[in-house]
Each structure stands twice: as C-alpha cells, then as structure tokens.
Design an enzyme around this catalytic site. Structure first.
Site, PDB file in Angstrom:
ATOM      1  N   ASN A 146     -13.123  23.932 -42.588  1.00 24.29           N
ATOM      2  CA  ASN A 146     -12.239  25.096 -42.716  1.00 24.29           C
ATOM      3  C   ASN A 146     -12.463  25.756 -44.074  1.00 24.29           C
ATOM      4  OD1 ASN A 146     -10.950  24.996 -40.229  1.00 24.29           O
ATOM      5  ND2 ASN A 146      -9.172  23.868 -40.990  1.00 24.29           N
ATOM      6  N   TYR A 164     -13.161  17.022 -29.585  1.00 19.03           N
ATOM      7  CA  TYR A 164     -14.097  18.155 -29.439  1.00 19.03           C
ATOM      8  C   TYR A 164     -15.000  18.019 -28.215  1.00 19.03           C
ATOM      9  CZ  TYR A 164     -12.454  19.848 -33.949  1.00 19.03           C
ATOM     10  OH  TYR A 164     -11.654  20.310 -34.958  1.00 19.03           O
ATOM     11  N   HIS A 186      -9.155  28.245 -32.527  1.00 20.11           N
ATOM     12  CA  HIS A 186     -10.372  28.889 -33.057  1.00 20.11           C
ATOM     13  C   HIS A 186     -11.066  29.764 -32.003  1.00 20.11           C
ATOM     14  CE1 HIS A 186     -10.677  26.497 -36.891  1.00 20.11           C
ATOM     15  NE2 HIS A 186      -9.928  25.669 -36.197  1.00 20.11           N
TER      16      HIS A 186
END
Ligand code: HEM
Length: 491
Positions: A137, A347, A64
C-alpha cells in the site's frame, strides 16, 4: 510460452466472422421475417454477439476494484546477495520484467480517484524462479493486526448495505473496538490521505517478510518504494477541484506520462532486523500497525523500478492481473505476522472465484519461466499438455524435484489459542507522528478527525471513546478534538 497460449486474435481476418470463424456478411441488420420483424432465433451471429456482450464483465475485486496498471522493469543497483539468495536480486545490473497495479481500496471500479482512501501498490516480478508479488500500500501501516477482522473491517468501510453510502458512523463504530487503528488513521486523515496521483506516491510492503541467504541465515525485512519524482498529495479543496473535472485523473496521469516517455521510477529500499533482536523494542516488530523507526532501522537502497510500457488492453492487463502475497520465490520468506498469514490464503482464493481456477495461465499472470506440475484441466484450461504421465512419482517423467533452497527455520512452539499480541502499544507511534507535523498540518488533521466524528449518527459514546484514544496518543491532540466537538455541541 505466453504467445502460444494466446487465442488467435479476433482481428486477424480481413472480413467479419463469428467466433468460430464463419463469415458474417451483414453485421448491421438482424435476420427478420419481413423488414419490420420479428427477429429469428436462428440468427446465430446476433445471438453470439449479444451473448458475448452480456458476459463482458467479470466480478470486480472485492477491494481495490479501481486501479491502473503499467509494465516495466526492476534493476538491482545494490548488492544484497549476502542477505538473500533470490535470483532476481543476485547482482547489481540484473533486470527483471515487472507488471504493476495501483489502486484505491474501497469504492467501485469506476469510482473517483480523488477519494480519501489508502492506495494499493502491487508489483509482480517475473523472475527466472517464478513470479514474486509484492502487494503493498502507499501507507506503511495497516488498520488491524488480525485477518479474522478483515471482512468486518471492509464491510464497515464500504457503503452501508441499505443505502450504498459510505458513512462515518459505521466506520467509527467498528474501529472503536480497534484502537490499534489510530496509527493508520494518522495517515488516512493526514495530508497524505489523497495522493496527487500514482506517480508521486510511495509504496510499502507493510508486513515483515524474511530474507534468506544461501547459507540459510535469516533476517526480517520491510520493503519501501520511494518515488523518484517526490511524494505529492492533494489537500481536500484541491482534490475537490481535480475530482470535479476528472474522476480518472490518476489513471490518465500514469498513462500519459508513459506515453510521452516520462517514465515513472521508484527506488526500492529495505529495512532489516536480526530475528534475535525482535524482543528488544516496546512494540512487536511483526505488528502491521507499527513502523520500524528509520533512525533505528535505516533504509538501504536495493534497486530501481521503471514503468515504461502502457497496458495493451485494460481488461487483460488490469482486470485480469492477480497479485498475491503468497507468491514468493527462493530467498524470500513469510514472517509469522498473522495478518500476512491470512492474506496468503485470501488472494488466490478470491482470484479462483474472480477469474477462474486457471487464472495463473492468463498471459499477464503466467510465469515467464518454464513450469511443471500435474495440476491440470478445469474450466478455461489453455495449456496444451502432451504428456501421458500426469501422476507423481513416475519412472516415465524425467522432471525432478527442484534443488532444495533455504527455508524459514524458525522453531515454533505454543499452545493453541486465540489471543491479542502481548505488546499492543496502540498509541505511542500515532502520537509521535502527530507531534512530527507542523502546527497547520496538526490542525488540518484535528479538523478532519473532528468533521468525521461529528458526522450524522456517530453516537456521543463513540465520540467519547475516540477522544479517549486520541488523548492517549497525545493529550494535546485529545484536547484539541474535545474542544472542537464541544464548540459544535457534539459532546
Ligand atoms: C486486494 C484481501 C490486507 C493490499 C485484495 C483482494 C483481497 C484482499 C481479497 C482482492 C484481490 C483480487 O481480487 O485480485 C486482503 C485481506 C487482508 C488484506 C484478507 C488482511 C487480512 C492488505 C494489506 C495490504 C493489501 C495489509 C497492503 C500491504 C492489497 C492490494 C490489493 C489488494 C494492493 C490490490 C491488488 C491488485 O491491484 O490487484 N486484498 N487484503 N491488502 N490488497 Fe488486500
């Protein structure tokens, strides 16, 4: 709070200065011996200027990397306080500031935005009870269901490490071991595989989360964002035209729409499932390769999100923003979905590396509510702490534990094991999706799958495996593909 942490602007002074504020009387000529050089190392301003420039880039996101951010607000339109005690969902009319980032997944920070790729749809809600990140998404399912395969999957989708070219033979080879990816491919290789831009794109939380109400009652939930201006996509030839003219068309579209006051808007809807019913289906509702059919799980509207503010600075608002599915608030819980569980780790881990250990102090990431703990110092700490007591418990620190709030109460039991889920059911939803397309769309799908299977270095063995998978999704789909490959002597 955030303003206090912002360093003084480099542009406050009316004259040029060094970073330390000393006046710079010449920003055009280096300090040299004689007018032709060489340059003297004592030209501190020159060295500082180059040193800053040399370090302008931070690592791009491992996935991303290419994205566009915007800010706005979320407003509750429908009361779901019977389902969740989340403060920001407490009543219709309540507004919460948000920051959003849309992205492509596989290619680099400057790659074309017309690429066939899933799109990221990440929303940060700055609630009064901390930041809540919905990191979704534009497609409602995912390729794999266990995070242990995520790094391999990304390696296969990314360019070949030898020549830096994305190659289908690597993709089909990897996914030939993952038949659960068929459903995701019915999105990626369908007409929705290249969204027109970010404004006309839906969003999905993909995972199952939990809503918990004040009494501790839990329901499973899936989140959907529906674009008010409708969903629109580009067919391959249209994408070639758009991308041939402008490789940043989606970023430009979002920015320009907000600049002209045509604020993009989405409706947030939820689907819910009583955990007591989770075994009643032929698929596992916590499996990210499945959708919850809307006839069984109707969409319930919850609120609207409006993006009405453009970033002030791309680096601060786009490159430095850090989303994580780990960031939840009271009233929202994780489910046992194993892909989600691995994301909870990944993350914040990558962000500590990408942005530094104090990344949550950056203005775009810092909570807009007060915060208190004894995690402190470290590289680039910007919080000015005055306290002397940095340990817990202490009779000198007046801060108390927060009030308890409803917790995920599911009783868990089982052996330690490494296993597939029981109800894999890899093909049926993919097959129904293909059957739901009209003839022309079915053909376009077959052609795209066929073209990709006929790519260089895809082996006949891998082609046959895929024809087998697609036949199990739908016998006709398998036949169409086999015919196409035979016509081209590829089987
Ligand atoms: C970004 C890991 C699955 C949506 C990222 C990043 C990592 C990552 C490391 C970069 C984050 C950063 O540098 O700030 C994973 C892992 C997954 C997974 C380990 C599976 C185990 C998913 C799924 C979705 C998703 C299922 C969608 C539901 C996103 C989005 C971003 C992102 C939207 C970009 C956020 C932004 O704009 O900064 N992912 N991911 N990922 N991921 Fe995933």
């Amino acid at each position: 709070n955030t303003d206090k942490m912002r360093p003084a602007s480099a542009n406050d002074s009316r004259h040029w200065t060094t970073n330390a504020g000393a006046p710079v009387w010449n920003n055009i000529s280096s300090l040299t011996v004689g007018e032709r050089g060489p340059v003297l190392l004592e030209d501190y301003h020159l060295v500082e200027k180059l040193a800053n420039f040399d370090r302008e880039r931070i690592p791009e996101r491992v996935v991303h990397a290419r994205g566009a951010a915007a800010k706005g607000f979320f407003e509750v339109t429908h009361d779901i306080s019977h389902l969740t005690c989340a403060d920001f969902l407490r009543a219709p009319g309540v507004q919460t500031p948000v920051a959003v980032r849309f992205s492509t997944v596989i290619h680099e920070r400057g790659s074309p935005e017309t690429i066939r790729d899933p799109r990221g749809f990440a929303v940060k809600f700055y609630t009064r009870e901390g930041n809540y990140d919905m990191v979704g998404n534009n497609m409602p399912v995912f390729f794999i269901r266990d995070g242990i395969s995520f790094p391999d999957m990304v390696h296969a989708l990314k360019p070949n490490p030898r020549n830096h070219i994305q190659e289908w033979w690597r993709i089909w080879d990897f996914f030939s071991h993952h038949p659960e990816s068929c459903h995701m491919f019915t999105f990626l290789l369908d007409d929705v595989g290249i969204p027109l831009n970010y404004r006309h794109m839906p969003g999905f939380g993909v995972h199952t989360f939990k809503l918990l109400n004040q009494a501790g009652h839990e329901v499973y939930v899936k989140f959907h964002w529906i674009p008010k201006c409708g969903e629109k996509n580009l067919l391959d030839q249209e994408a070639e035209k758009v991308g041939g003219k402008n490789h940043s068309h989606a970023t430009a579209d979002l920015f320009e729409a907000i600049e002209r006051g045509d604020f993009p808007e989405w409706t947030l809807c939820i689907q819910t499932l009583d955990p007591r019913d989770e075994d009643r289906f032929d698929f596992d509702p916590l499996d990210v390769t499945k959708v919850w059919p809307e006839d069984l799980f109707p969409l319930l509207p919850v609120g609207r999100m409006v993006l009405n503010v453009n970033p002030d600075n791309f680096h601060n608002d786009n490159e430095s923003i850090a989303f994580a599915p780990a960031m939840i608030v009271p009233g929202i819980g994780y489910s046992e979905d194993k892909l989600l569980q691995t994301r909870i780790f990944s993350y914040p881990d990558t962000q500590r590396h990408r942005l530094g250990p104090n990344y949550l102090q950056l203005p775009i990431n810092a909570p807009k509510c007060p915060f208190h703990n004894n995690h402190h110092d470290g590289a680039m700490n910007m919080v000015d702490r005055k306290e002397e007591v940095n340990y817990f418990p202490s009779r000198h620190d007046p801060a108390q534990h927060a009030q308890p709030y409803p917790q995920n109460s599911k009783a868990l039991q089982g052996q330690r094991e490494r296993k597939m889920i029981a109800k894999e059911n890899n093909f049926s939803q993919a097959g129904s999706r293909w059957r739901s397309f009209d003839k022309a769309r079915q053909e376009r799908f077959v052609q795209r799958v066929g073209d990709a299977l006929m790519a260089d270095r895809v082996t006949p063995e891998v082609r046959r495996i895929w024809i087998g998978y697609w036949s199990q999704c739908d016998p006709q789909l398998g036949q169409h593909l086999a015919r196409l490959l035979q016509q081209n002597s590829m089987l």
